[in-house]
Motif scaffolding. Structure first.
Motif, mmCIF file in Angstrom:
data_model
loop_
_atom_site.group_PDB
_atom_site.id
_atom_site.type_symbol
_atom_site.label_atom_id
_atom_site.label_comp_id
_atom_site.label_asym_id
_atom_site.label_seq_id
_atom_site.Cartn_x
_atom_site.Cartn_y
_atom_site.Cartn_z
ATOM 1 N N ILE A 263 0.836 -1.201 0.000
ATOM 2 C CA ILE A 263 0.000 0.000 0.000
ATOM 3 C C ILE A 263 0.870 1.250 0.000
ATOM 4 C CG2 ILE A 263 -0.194 -0.067 2.524
ATOM 5 C CD1 ILE A 263 -3.005 1.176 2.180
ATOM 6 N N THR A 264 0.482 2.220 -0.827
ATOM 7 C CA THR A 264 1.155 3.515 -0.878
ATOM 8 C C THR A 264 0.164 4.584 -0.462
ATOM 9 O OG1 THR A 264 2.545 2.799 -2.721
ATOM 10 C CG2 THR A 264 2.400 5.169 -2.330
ATOM 11 N N ARG A 265 0.566 5.442 0.461
ATOM 12 C CA ARG A 265 -0.333 6.503 0.933
ATOM 13 C C ARG A 265 0.149 7.869 0.452
ATOM 14 N NH1 ARG A 265 -3.407 6.656 6.543
ATOM 15 N NH2 ARG A 265 -4.717 5.414 5.137
ATOM 16 N N TYR A 266 -0.826 8.688 0.034
ATOM 17 C CA TYR A 266 -0.579 10.075 -0.356
ATOM 18 C C TYR A 266 -1.330 10.993 0.604
ATOM 19 C CZ TYR A 266 1.248 8.246 -4.770
ATOM 20 O OH TYR A 266 1.991 7.576 -5.717
ATOM 21 N N ILE A 267 -0.676 12.067 1.005
ATOM 22 C CA ILE A 267 -1.280 13.010 1.947
ATOM 23 C C ILE A 267 -1.311 14.410 1.340
ATOM 24 C CG2 ILE A 267 -0.617 11.688 3.993
ATOM 25 C CD1 ILE A 267 1.778 13.565 4.334
ATOM 26 N N HIS A 268 -2.190 15.256 1.906
ATOM 27 C CA HIS A 268 -2.345 16.633 1.438
ATOM 28 C C HIS A 268 -1.727 17.570 2.463
ATOM 29 C CE1 HIS A 268 -4.244 20.378 0.078
ATOM 30 N NE2 HIS A 268 -4.549 19.736 -1.055
ATOM 31 N N PRO A 269 -0.992 18.597 2.034
ATOM 32 C CA PRO A 269 -0.300 19.471 2.990
ATOM 33 C C PRO A 269 -1.241 20.296 3.860
ATOM 34 C CG PRO A 269 -0.144 20.366 0.770
ATOM 35 C CD PRO A 269 -0.726 18.987 0.641
ATOM 36 N N ASN A 270 -2.480 20.533 3.389
ATOM 37 C CA ASN A 270 -3.389 21.423 4.122
ATOM 38 C C ASN A 270 -4.570 20.719 4.772
ATOM 39 O OD1 ASN A 270 -1.820 23.658 3.240
ATOM 40 N ND2 ASN A 270 -2.955 23.727 1.302
ATOM 41 N N PHE A 271 -4.888 19.531 4.293
ATOM 42 C CA PHE A 271 -6.050 18.811 4.825
ATOM 43 C C PHE A 271 -5.629 17.404 5.262
ATOM 44 C CE2 PHE A 271 -7.433 21.733 1.468
ATOM 45 C CZ PHE A 271 -8.298 22.559 2.188
#
Length: 334
Positions: free
Chosen positions: A191-199
């Motif tokens: 699994i690869t996770r992507y995150i958002h800098p503001n949310f």
């Protein structure tokens, strides 16, 4: 180790017995030691001694003696000088075989290098010390080989090497890749996770794993089945949390840039006391893998992200493990 490990006593292999018998020559044992049964007695050290020493190391969070149904099973064989029989320079030998769901993934043997004794008191202490020594040598081997890691398990089973062969982008729009991790089960993949800098609640997960069906399987059946499984899990979770689950976008075919075909399912859940949460899931097939993209926002927002992401994903080819699994499944259907 976080994994549950069942422990069993087992019979020694021929190699372990031969190594034990060979000590007659290598250790210059006295010529009247002609009985292999007393020189190399099975379970000369009680299995309970090994279990006790394993438990007291504190290395295992959940050690389960003689428990059935665990993924990891440790089989311990021991041969050596019979208790209360003096054999100057005779050694104890132990073989540690680790299995995952019945498949051997590692086997290693060690000897004590400690003399036995005639004294009952010293013999008892010596037995504990020898068991502790043999266990400690095995644990050093485990540490050196990193045996209880997903990387070791995947390699031992000849599963896909996701660390080398899986390609995913470092960023998609405003989302950046956090990391890629292997699951503890090779059939669950990575699994690869992507995150958002503001949310912080805005997440994109890309899960890649092999499907069990034959390579000739029809995608129009394979992909909807994956979403149906997800929907059942979401329904069960919503019921436990007393949420109302709705299908914002029922499971249906989904096309990316008129080139890639997959399926999409959009869900929402809410209650009188909690805000609405969203989950949109997309499934695609690449080679013998399912590529599942899950977001925490509705389809109107996630479609664009997924369209950019999926065209940049490359999966490992069919592994030796899955070739064997599919062959066995095919034979079982005949």
């Amino acid at each position: 180790m976080d994994q549950s490990v069942a422990v069993f006593s087992t019979y020694p292999s021929e190699d372990l017995l031969e190594t034990c018998i060979e000590q007659r020559e290598t250790n210059n044992l006295e010529p009247d030691f002609v009985s292999d049964s007393t020189l190399c007695q099975e379970d000369a050290i009680s299995p309970e001694n090994f279990i006790k020493e394993l438990s007291e190391t504190g290395k295992f969070n959940n050690l389960l003696p003689y428990a059935e149904g665990n993924d990891y099973e440790l089989l311990i064989a021991n041969v050596g000088a019979a208790p209360n029989v003096h054999k100057q320079n005779a050694k104890q030998f132990a073989e540690f075989t680790l299995q995952w769901r019945g498949i051997e993934i590692d086997s290693s043997a060690f000897d004590s290098g400690i003399e036995t004794s005639d004294s009952n008191v010293i013999e008892k202490q010596s037995t504990e010390n020898v068991a502790r020594l043999l266990v400690s040598r095995w644990l050093e081997h485990v540490k050196h080989k990193q045996i209880f890691t997903s990387e070791f398990l995947f390699a031992a089973l000849e599963a896909s090497n996701y660390n080398l062969a899986l390609q995913v982008p470092d960023a998609i729009g405003d989302f950046t890749k956090l990391d890629t991790q292997l699951f503890s089960d090779p059939f669950s993949g990575a699994i690869t996770r992507y995150i958002h800098p503001n949310f912080e609640d805005a997440l994109v997960d890309v899960t890649v794993y092999p499907f069990l069906a034959q390579l000739s399987s029809d995608e129009s059946e394979l992909l909807p089945q994956e979403l149906e499984s997800d929907f059942k899990k979401a329904s069960a979770t919503a019921e436990l949390q007393h949420l109302i689950l709705s299908q914002v976008s029922p499971a249906s075919p989904y096309t990316v840039n008129d080139k890639l075909s997959g399926w999409r399912l959009g869900l929402s859940a809410n209650s009188e006391t909690s805000p609405t949460i969203f989950a949109t899931t997309y499934v695609f097939r690449q080679q013998d893998k399912i590529v599942k993209v899950s977001t925490t926002f509705p389809p109107d927002f996630s479609d664009t992200i997924v369209n950019q992401l999926i065209v940049k994903v490359e999966v490992p080819r069919e592994s030796e493990m899955m070739k064997k699994v599919r062959t066995l499944l095919l034979e079982g259907q005949r």
